[in-house]
Enzyme design. Structure first.
Site: not given
Ligand code: GRF
Length: 209
Positions: A16, A18, A95, A97, A113, A146, A148-149, A178
């Site tokens: 967590g 981010n 997961r 979606l 990402h 729909e 992935v990424d 990020e």
């Molecule tokens: C991050 O690197 C994000 O880009 C990816 O998963 C990771 C999550 O990290 N989708 P955090 O849980 O936010 O620390």
């Protein structure tokens, strides 16, 4: 809508950082939004604790309690609709979606990402970037579609790859970016209705309301 009434639902599975960056940006006044709920599919996700420390409502949904993926996604949908969220942010949500969920929130789900998409979708992407020998990697905030990424790109940040890097050192350097671009991308959505045409995201005010 006054900006502080803009409600975000955040989906997490892990540490967590981010989520924390989003919370911090709201506290610093850089992001005019409110985290209405943090939803996790992992009971022990440290992200839940981060939210609880800030008195943000958290919900853990145990995938084992549902007949299948669809039923789980429907429960997620209910939690988000109950709180009338304006935007769903995936922040380390592990997961995939389902189509029904994605269609329900079309244009209202975003993800971060840790690569410069469309390079290196999927998992273990820092290692893939190093193995491929790219000189620059980075991170991408994008709408979720729909695949992935693969959705339309909102913001990206470029990060150099050093010869001495391993997956961990590169991941750490990317993570710093990020934490800057995710709250910034959300603020862009709070301020301006995004317009998506031929995959291209722009933030001009919509004229046909
Ligand atoms: C991050 O690197 C994000 O880009 C990816 O998963 C990771 C999550 O990290 N989708 P955090 O849980 O936010 O620390």
């Amino acid at each position: 809508m006054t900006s502080s009434s803009f409600k975000i639902g955040i989906l997490v599975s892990g540490r967590g950082t981010n989520l924390q960056a989003i919370i911090n940006a709201i506290e610093n006044g850089e992001l005019n939004a409110r985290v209405a709920v943090v939803l996790s599919n992992k009971k022990e996700a440290p992200a839940l604790e981060r939210a609880q420390k800030k008195d943000i409502e958290t919900v853990y949904l145990d995938p084992k309690q549902f007949a299948g993926k669809k039923e789980f996604d429907r429960a997620l949908t209910r939690e988000l609709e109950d709180r009338r969220v304006d935007l769903v942010c995936l922040a380390g949500y592990m997961r995939i979606l389902g189509q029904e969920f994605i269609r329900k929130f079309e244009g209202k789900i975003i993800n971060i990402h840790p690569s410069l998409l469309p390079a290196f979708p999927g998992l273990d992407v820092q290692q893939k970037a190093i193995d491929h020998g790219v000189k620059f990697s980075g991170c991408t905030v994008h709408f979720v579609d729909e695949e992935v990424d693969s959705g339309p790109i909102i913001l990206q940040a470029v990060v150099p790859v050093h010869e001495s890097d391993n997956a961990e050192t590169l991941a750490q350097r990317i993570l710093i970016q990020e934490h800057l671009i995710y709250p910034r991308a959300i603020q862009m959505i709070v301020e301006n209705r995004p317009h998506i045409e031929n995959r291209k995201v722009s933030f001009k005010e919509s004229v046909s309301q």
